[in-house]
Design an enzyme around this catalytic site. Structure first.
Site, mmCIF file in Angstrom:
data_model
loop_
_atom_site.group_PDB
_atom_site.id
_atom_site.type_symbol
_atom_site.label_atom_id
_atom_site.label_comp_id
_atom_site.label_asym_id
_atom_site.label_seq_id
_atom_site.Cartn_x
_atom_site.Cartn_y
_atom_site.Cartn_z
ATOM 1 N N ARG A 37 31.782 23.230 -38.363
ATOM 2 C CA ARG A 37 30.634 23.769 -37.630
ATOM 3 C C ARG A 37 30.492 23.161 -36.229
ATOM 4 N NH1 ARG A 37 26.586 26.337 -41.006
ATOM 5 N NH2 ARG A 37 27.840 27.382 -42.579
ATOM 6 N N ARG A 41 24.992 26.003 -33.386
ATOM 7 C CA ARG A 41 23.677 25.717 -32.818
ATOM 8 C C ARG A 41 23.493 24.345 -32.200
ATOM 9 N NH1 ARG A 41 19.765 27.475 -37.369
ATOM 10 N NH2 ARG A 41 21.623 26.858 -38.528
ATOM 11 N N ARG A 50 24.141 33.401 -27.601
ATOM 12 C CA ARG A 50 23.758 34.162 -28.784
ATOM 13 C C ARG A 50 22.435 34.921 -28.636
ATOM 14 N NH1 ARG A 50 24.053 33.221 -33.935
ATOM 15 N NH2 ARG A 50 22.565 34.920 -33.917
ATOM 16 N N ASP A 86 32.373 33.870 -40.056
ATOM 17 C CA ASP A 86 31.621 33.403 -41.216
ATOM 18 C C ASP A 86 32.340 33.839 -42.477
ATOM 19 O OD1 ASP A 86 28.858 32.077 -41.866
ATOM 20 O OD2 ASP A 86 29.199 33.621 -43.375
ATOM 21 N N TYR A 161 27.245 33.850 -53.261
ATOM 22 C CA TYR A 161 26.309 34.605 -52.407
ATOM 23 C C TYR A 161 26.095 36.018 -52.943
ATOM 24 C CZ TYR A 161 26.391 30.797 -49.089
ATOM 25 O OH TYR A 161 26.251 29.563 -48.505
HETATM 26 O O1 1CP Z 1 32.570 25.770 -35.888
HETATM 27 C C1 1CP Z 1 32.410 26.357 -36.980
HETATM 28 O O2 1CP Z 1 32.761 25.821 -38.032
HETATM 29 C C2 1CP Z 1 31.740 27.689 -36.952
HETATM 30 C C3 1CP Z 1 32.305 28.767 -37.780
HETATM 31 C C4 1CP Z 1 31.654 28.926 -39.154
HETATM 32 C C5 1CP Z 1 32.214 28.574 -40.377
HETATM 33 C C6 1CP Z 1 33.521 27.829 -40.601
HETATM 34 C C7 1CP Z 1 30.404 29.551 -39.428
HETATM 35 C C8 1CP Z 1 29.458 30.082 -38.447
HETATM 36 N N1 1CP Z 1 30.261 29.650 -40.783
HETATM 37 C C9 1CP Z 1 31.341 29.044 -41.378
HETATM 38 C C10 1CP Z 1 31.644 28.958 -42.802
HETATM 39 C C11 1CP Z 1 30.536 29.092 -43.783
HETATM 40 N N2 1CP Z 1 29.519 29.993 -43.819
HETATM 41 C C12 1CP Z 1 30.471 28.316 -44.957
HETATM 42 C C13 1CP Z 1 31.463 27.258 -45.322
HETATM 43 C C14 1CP Z 1 31.204 26.027 -44.528
HETATM 44 C C15 1CP Z 1 30.057 25.182 -44.955
HETATM 45 O O3 1CP Z 1 30.027 24.794 -46.134
HETATM 46 O O4 1CP Z 1 29.205 24.914 -44.119
HETATM 47 C C16 1CP Z 1 29.360 28.720 -45.691
HETATM 48 C C17 1CP Z 1 28.874 28.172 -47.001
HETATM 49 C C18 1CP Z 1 28.760 29.787 -44.956
HETATM 50 C C19 1CP Z 1 27.575 30.565 -45.336
HETATM 51 C C20 1CP Z 1 26.551 30.404 -44.279
HETATM 52 N N3 1CP Z 1 26.550 31.135 -43.116
HETATM 53 C C21 1CP Z 1 25.480 29.495 -44.229
HETATM 54 C C22 1CP Z 1 25.150 28.453 -45.294
HETATM 55 C C23 1CP Z 1 23.961 28.890 -46.103
HETATM 56 C C24 1CP Z 1 23.766 28.066 -47.366
HETATM 57 O O5 1CP Z 1 24.023 28.602 -48.462
HETATM 58 O O6 1CP Z 1 23.371 26.884 -47.239
HETATM 59 C C25 1CP Z 1 24.821 29.704 -43.014
HETATM 60 C C26 1CP Z 1 23.607 29.007 -42.495
HETATM 61 C C27 1CP Z 1 25.517 30.744 -42.331
HETATM 62 C C28 1CP Z 1 25.245 31.282 -40.985
HETATM 63 C C29 1CP Z 1 26.132 30.707 -39.953
HETATM 64 N N4 1CP Z 1 27.515 30.764 -39.973
HETATM 65 C C30 1CP Z 1 28.026 30.184 -38.835
HETATM 66 C C31 1CP Z 1 26.909 29.761 -38.035
HETATM 67 C C32 1CP Z 1 27.027 29.097 -36.687
HETATM 68 C C33 1CP Z 1 25.738 30.091 -38.758
HETATM 69 C C34 1CP Z 1 24.321 29.846 -38.319
HETATM 70 C C35 1CP Z 1 23.720 31.128 -37.840
HETATM 71 C C36 1CP Z 1 23.322 31.148 -36.412
HETATM 72 O O7 1CP Z 1 23.772 30.399 -35.534
HETATM 73 O O8 1CP Z 1 22.483 32.035 -36.114
#
Ligand code: 1CP
Length: 352
Positions: A37, A41, A50, A86, A161
């Site tokens: 990540r 943000r 964004r 994602d 999910y």
């Molecule tokens: O630099 C990076 O790593 C960004 C790319 C990335 C990756 C590798 C994003 C962007 N998401 C992910 C993978 C992801 N998505 C995982 C596996 C990694 C981890 O365990 O953190 C998981 C579980 C998700 C599902 C997801 N998408 C969540 C987690 C929710 C939960 O169950 O706790 C969230 C918050 C998202 C949204 C998301 N995905 C990515 C970002 C930057 C965001 C936040 C949304 C935003 O900025 O508006």
């Protein structure tokens, strides 16, 4: 000019980048470092870009996804980019109605819980992956010698999910389905393995140099359930990319008891969260895999001397492995001060 030109110290031309060498089992002169990540943000330049764009729409806009991927590489000088996307993107590209709710995560109004729900899941048209291929190609052209890591969600985490309809603490409905209806479970995880494997393959075919499978929520499983009901589908997902011959990383949270089984799906490196010291992780996985981790994300807010002592300890314990890639034990918390991340990279690169 490529990004690499602004980081001339990273690698010599022709030499595999430090990250790839470490994943393959070599020990480069300094430990490679990147952050799960790292895009997102914690970066003001990300928040600015964004504004007004939905998260999944941003992932499917090749110029935007590429620029967001490059932001942390430019800012921090990390040893790799991770493709901005994602884990639910292949679900969306299959035509399933999933959206990302700010501050929460992926949400489905119609969860997938019955045999009929699973039978109705649409196939993923390979042509739908075109924006992913385009974004990766754009990014790799800009990164120069810095490698890009492609990624995908593991079938279990993805299925959680779909079944829960959103984020959940212990994946109770998902684990109940696993035990109550094995046939539906097999069909669901096979579908997830197919779409997520295709998503990862598209990134590697378009130029990503490594792949990470995120089974973030596998830590909710016993070793017996993981081995019997989950690992075979992770193996199946990775079968889609084995011939592409890039190094693979397998990561989960709270997976201390599962590390050897996660290694056995056939990967070059296992990710370790902050709960288990790296030397103990190495004792559990043996000498034939690289370890990645495992800075406690909570310590990103600690005074620098406290964080520095933790970094030194993690780097020391990482010496027990054949090779070590420094990372956090989970993703960068959104309220992290990004200058702390830059300082970590500088510290690790200066630490022989
Ligand atoms: O630099 C990076 O790593 C960004 C790319 C990335 C990756 C590798 C994003 C962007 N998401 C992910 C993978 C992801 N998505 C995982 C596996 C990694 C981890 O365990 O953190 C998981 C579980 C998700 C599902 C997801 N998408 C969540 C987690 C929710 C939960 O169950 O706790 C969230 C918050 C998202 C949204 C998301 N995905 C990515 C970002 C930057 C965001 C936040 C949304 C935003 O900025 O508006």
């Amino acid at each position: 000019m490529t990004l690499h030109d602004s980081h001339p110290s990273v690698v010599q031309r022709n030499d595999p980048p430090a990250l790839i060498r470490a994943l393959r089992g070599d020990r480069p002169a300094t430990t490679p470092v990147w952050f799960m990540r790292q895009a997102g943000r914690s970066l003001p330049e990300y928040r600015e870009l964004r504004v007004g764009t939905d998260m999944l729409d941003a992932c499917l806009n090749p110029e935007l996804a590429s620029e967001i991927t490059l932001q942390p590489v430019r800012r921090h000088g990390v040893d790799a980019g991770i493709f901005f996307s994602d884990i639910v993107i292949p679900v969306r590209l299959s035509g399933v109605d999933v959206r990302i709710v700010a501050g929460r995560g992926p949400v489905l109004d119609d969860p997938v819980r019955t045999a009929a729900d699973v039978a109705a899941l649409p196939p993923l048209d390979p042509a739908a992956l075109a924006p992913i291929r385009e974004a990766v190609a754009l990014t790799v052209a800009q990164l120069g010698a810095t490698p890009l890591i492609g990624f995908a969600g593991a079938p279990y985490t993805l299925a959680s999910y779909l079944v829960e309809g959103g984020p959940s603490k212990e994946q109770l409905k998902t684990r109940a389905l696993m035990h109550s209806d094995p046939e539906t479970w097999t069909a669901l995880l096979t579908w997830c393995a197919g779409i997520t494997g295709a998503f990862l393959a598209a990134q590697i075919e378009a130029g990503a140099s490594a792949g990470q499978l995120f089974d973030s929520w596998a830590g909710s499983l016993s070793l017996a359930d993981y081995t019997a009901h989950v690992a075979p589908f992770s193996t199946l997902a990775l079968d889609a990319v084995r011939e592409l011959d890039v190094p693979l990383i397998h990561f989960g949270v709270g997976t201390g008891e599962l590390l050897a089984a996660m290694r056995d799906v056939g990967v070059d490196a296992v990710g370790v969260d902050w709960r288990l010291p790296l030397d103990e992780a190495v004792r559990r996985v043996g000498p034939d895999v690289t370890v990645q981790g495992n800075i406690d994300p909570a310590l990103l807010r600690a005074p620098w001397p406290v964080l520095e002592a933790h970094l030194v300890d993690v780097l020391r314990r990482g010496q027990a492995a054949r090779a070590h890639v420094l990372n956090l034990g989970h993703g960068v918390p959104p309220d992290t001060d990004p200058t702390v991340l830059t300082r970590i990279v500088e510290f690790v690169h200066a630490h022989a």
